[in-house]
Design a protein around this motif. Structure first.
Motif, mmCIF file in Angstrom:
data_model
loop_
_atom_site.group_PDB
_atom_site.id
_atom_site.type_symbol
_atom_site.label_atom_id
_atom_site.label_comp_id
_atom_site.label_asym_id
_atom_site.label_seq_id
_atom_site.Cartn_x
_atom_site.Cartn_y
_atom_site.Cartn_z
ATOM 1 N N ILE A 133 0.851 -1.195 0.000
ATOM 2 C CA ILE A 133 0.000 0.000 0.000
ATOM 3 C C ILE A 133 0.885 1.242 0.000
ATOM 4 O O ILE A 133 0.602 2.232 -0.673
ATOM 5 N N GLN A 134 1.985 1.151 0.738
ATOM 6 C CA GLN A 134 2.885 2.294 0.861
ATOM 7 C C GLN A 134 3.463 2.710 -0.478
ATOM 8 O O GLN A 134 3.686 3.900 -0.722
ATOM 9 N N SER A 135 3.683 1.742 -1.378
ATOM 10 C CA SER A 135 4.257 2.088 -2.692
ATOM 11 C C SER A 135 3.301 2.973 -3.489
ATOM 12 O O SER A 135 3.732 3.848 -4.234
ATOM 13 N N LEU A 136 1.998 2.757 -3.318
ATOM 14 C CA LEU A 136 1.013 3.601 -3.991
ATOM 15 C C LEU A 136 1.022 5.009 -3.408
ATOM 16 O O LEU A 136 0.975 6.002 -4.134
ATOM 17 N N SER A 188 -8.001 4.685 -0.597
ATOM 18 C CA SER A 188 -9.155 4.388 0.245
ATOM 19 C C SER A 188 -9.320 2.878 0.275
ATOM 20 O O SER A 188 -9.393 2.233 -0.786
ATOM 21 N N ALA A 189 -9.357 2.300 1.479
ATOM 22 C CA ALA A 189 -9.440 0.843 1.612
ATOM 23 C C ALA A 189 -10.871 0.389 1.884
ATOM 24 O O ALA A 189 -11.628 1.048 2.599
ATOM 25 N N PHE A 190 -11.216 -0.753 1.313
ATOM 26 C CA PHE A 190 -12.526 -1.378 1.472
ATOM 27 C C PHE A 190 -12.294 -2.801 1.977
ATOM 28 O O PHE A 190 -11.385 -3.479 1.497
ATOM 29 N N VAL A 191 -13.103 -3.245 2.929
ATOM 30 C CA VAL A 191 -12.922 -4.595 3.463
ATOM 31 C C VAL A 191 -14.245 -5.354 3.477
ATOM 32 O O VAL A 191 -15.317 -4.767 3.577
ATOM 33 N N THR A 192 -14.142 -6.666 3.393
ATOM 34 C CA THR A 192 -15.322 -7.514 3.509
ATOM 35 C C THR A 192 -15.619 -7.769 4.987
ATOM 36 O O THR A 192 -14.785 -7.522 5.869
ATOM 37 N N VAL A 242 -10.832 -13.753 13.411
ATOM 38 C CA VAL A 242 -9.539 -13.922 14.082
ATOM 39 C C VAL A 242 -8.986 -15.269 13.655
ATOM 40 O O VAL A 242 -9.648 -16.300 13.785
ATOM 41 N N THR A 243 -7.773 -15.263 13.095
ATOM 42 C CA THR A 243 -7.139 -16.506 12.657
ATOM 43 C C THR A 243 -5.718 -16.556 13.197
ATOM 44 O O THR A 243 -5.259 -15.628 13.866
ATOM 45 N N ARG A 244 -5.010 -17.625 12.863
ATOM 46 C CA ARG A 244 -3.605 -17.725 13.288
ATOM 47 C C ARG A 244 -2.744 -16.670 12.606
ATOM 48 O O ARG A 244 -1.588 -16.450 12.991
ATOM 49 N N PHE A 245 -3.313 -15.995 11.592
ATOM 50 C CA PHE A 245 -2.583 -14.925 10.916
ATOM 51 C C PHE A 245 -2.890 -13.556 11.507
ATOM 52 O O PHE A 245 -2.383 -12.552 11.027
ATOM 53 N N GLY A 246 -3.713 -13.518 12.541
ATOM 54 C CA GLY A 246 -3.980 -12.265 13.230
ATOM 55 C C GLY A 246 -5.458 -11.950 13.348
ATOM 56 O O GLY A 246 -6.316 -12.619 12.756
ATOM 57 N N ASP A 247 -5.736 -10.916 14.118
ATOM 58 C CA ASP A 247 -7.091 -10.425 14.333
ATOM 59 C C ASP A 247 -7.432 -9.427 13.233
ATOM 60 O O ASP A 247 -6.654 -8.503 12.962
ATOM 61 N N GLY A 248 -8.596 -9.606 12.597
ATOM 62 C CA GLY A 248 -9.006 -8.704 11.525
ATOM 63 C C GLY A 248 -8.994 -7.250 11.938
ATOM 64 O O GLY A 248 -8.620 -6.372 11.158
ATOM 65 N N LYS A 249 -9.381 -6.986 13.167
ATOM 66 C CA LYS A 249 -9.410 -5.601 13.639
ATOM 67 C C LYS A 249 -8.008 -4.998 13.684
ATOM 68 O O LYS A 249 -7.821 -3.808 13.411
ATOM 69 N N ASP A 250 -7.010 -5.814 14.013
ATOM 70 C CA ASP A 250 -5.629 -5.325 14.025
ATOM 71 C C ASP A 250 -5.157 -5.002 12.605
ATOM 72 O O ASP A 250 -4.450 -4.011 12.381
ATOM 73 N N TRP A 251 -5.538 -5.850 11.633
ATOM 74 C CA TRP A 251 -5.166 -5.584 10.252
ATOM 75 C C TRP A 251 -5.829 -4.294 9.752
ATOM 76 O O TRP A 251 -5.211 -3.490 9.059
ATOM 77 N N ILE A 252 -7.075 -4.105 10.138
ATOM 78 C CA ILE A 252 -7.778 -2.882 9.739
ATOM 79 C C ILE A 252 -7.103 -1.656 10.339
ATOM 80 O O ILE A 252 -6.898 -0.642 9.659
ATOM 81 N N ASN A 253 -6.727 -1.749 11.601
ATOM 82 C CA ASN A 253 -6.018 -0.627 12.242
ATOM 83 C C ASN A 253 -4.732 -0.304 11.504
ATOM 84 O O ASN A 253 -4.376 0.869 11.314
ATOM 85 N N LYS A 254 -4.028 -1.345 11.064
ATOM 86 C CA LYS A 254 -2.767 -1.152 10.348
ATOM 87 C C LYS A 254 -3.004 -0.456 9.010
ATOM 88 O O LYS A 254 -2.277 0.476 8.638
ATOM 89 N N THR A 266 -2.858 4.353 5.437
ATOM 90 C CA THR A 266 -3.542 5.200 4.455
ATOM 91 C C THR A 266 -3.964 6.546 5.027
ATOM 92 O O THR A 266 -4.171 7.498 4.279
ATOM 93 N N GLY A 267 -4.127 6.601 6.347
ATOM 94 C CA GLY A 267 -4.625 7.826 6.967
ATOM 95 C C GLY A 267 -6.123 8.006 6.803
ATOM 96 O O GLY A 267 -6.669 9.070 7.088
#
Length: 197
Positions: free
Chosen positions: A26-29, A37-41, A48-60, A65-66
């Motif tokens: 995303i940073q390269s863009l 502007s990000a959109f999520v399903t 929440v999976t072994r790859f992380g909590d969805g809410k944490d990914w959204i925060n990131k 993007t700001g």
């Protein structure tokens, strides 16, 4: 290409194991001058999976993007007529969402934004991540490959021995593919030996 002044949508669907391959790009863009502007399903937001909590990914994503992510169809709808995107990227794009997009179904903010972008005759860039790309979803990918204003981040088999029908885009090519799509061109080669990268 300088993306200054371009408004890029980034749709994220529920391929949880691929988030860490997408989010850094995303940073390269942004570095090229784009507004993102990000959109999520629903799955991205609430799983929440072994790859992380969805809410944490959204925060990131919001931190990078700001901007607050768009997480409802109602909030995604204005990105057609009122706030048009110059380009919509969906990465990662799951097999489930590939199937829906190829068959004109709109049941998430991501697909709503993609449909709106196509309606505005602007490019949609797909970064696929699916275990059945060379299986049941092969026909859907073929349909999208032959559709106007749809472009693909080059993809290939990520694990030919362990998962012979799995296909994943090489996400570091996201910015390059967006630049080409804005010029009406598909980045080549589109089929790559992903597992060698």
């Amino acid at each position: 290409m300088n993306l200054t002044g371009k408004h890029i949508g980034l749709g994220i669907t529920g391929s949880h194991c691929t988030y860490n391959q997408v989010v850094p790009h995303i940073q390269s863009l942004l570095d090229a001058g784009a507004k993102v502007s990000a959109f999520v399903t629903y799955t991205v937001k609430n799983t929440v999976t072994r790859f992380g909590d969805g809410k944490d990914w959204i925060n990131k994503v919001e931190e990078i993007t700001g901007n607050k992510v768009v997480d409802s169809i109602v909030d995604a709808e204005p990105y057609g007529p009122k706030t048009p995107l110059d380009c919509m990227v969906i990465a990662p794009l799951t097999g489930n969402s590939i199937s829906k997009f190829a068959n004109a179904m709109t049941d998430s903010p991501v697909l709503m934004a993609a449909k709106a972008t196509l309606r505005n005759r602007r490019p949609v860039v797909l970064g696929i991540s699916t275990n059945d790309g060379l299986g049941l979803n092969g026909s859907n990918i073929a349909r999208l490959l032959s559709s106007k204003n749809i472009y693909f981040i080059p993809f290939g088999q990520d694990d030919p021995e362990g998962k012979p029908t799995s296909l994943v885009s090489h996400m570091p090519l996201m910015k390059e593919t967006v630049e080409a799509a804005l010029d009406g061109k598909q980045t080549q080669p589109i089929l790559i030996e992903k597992f060698r990268y």
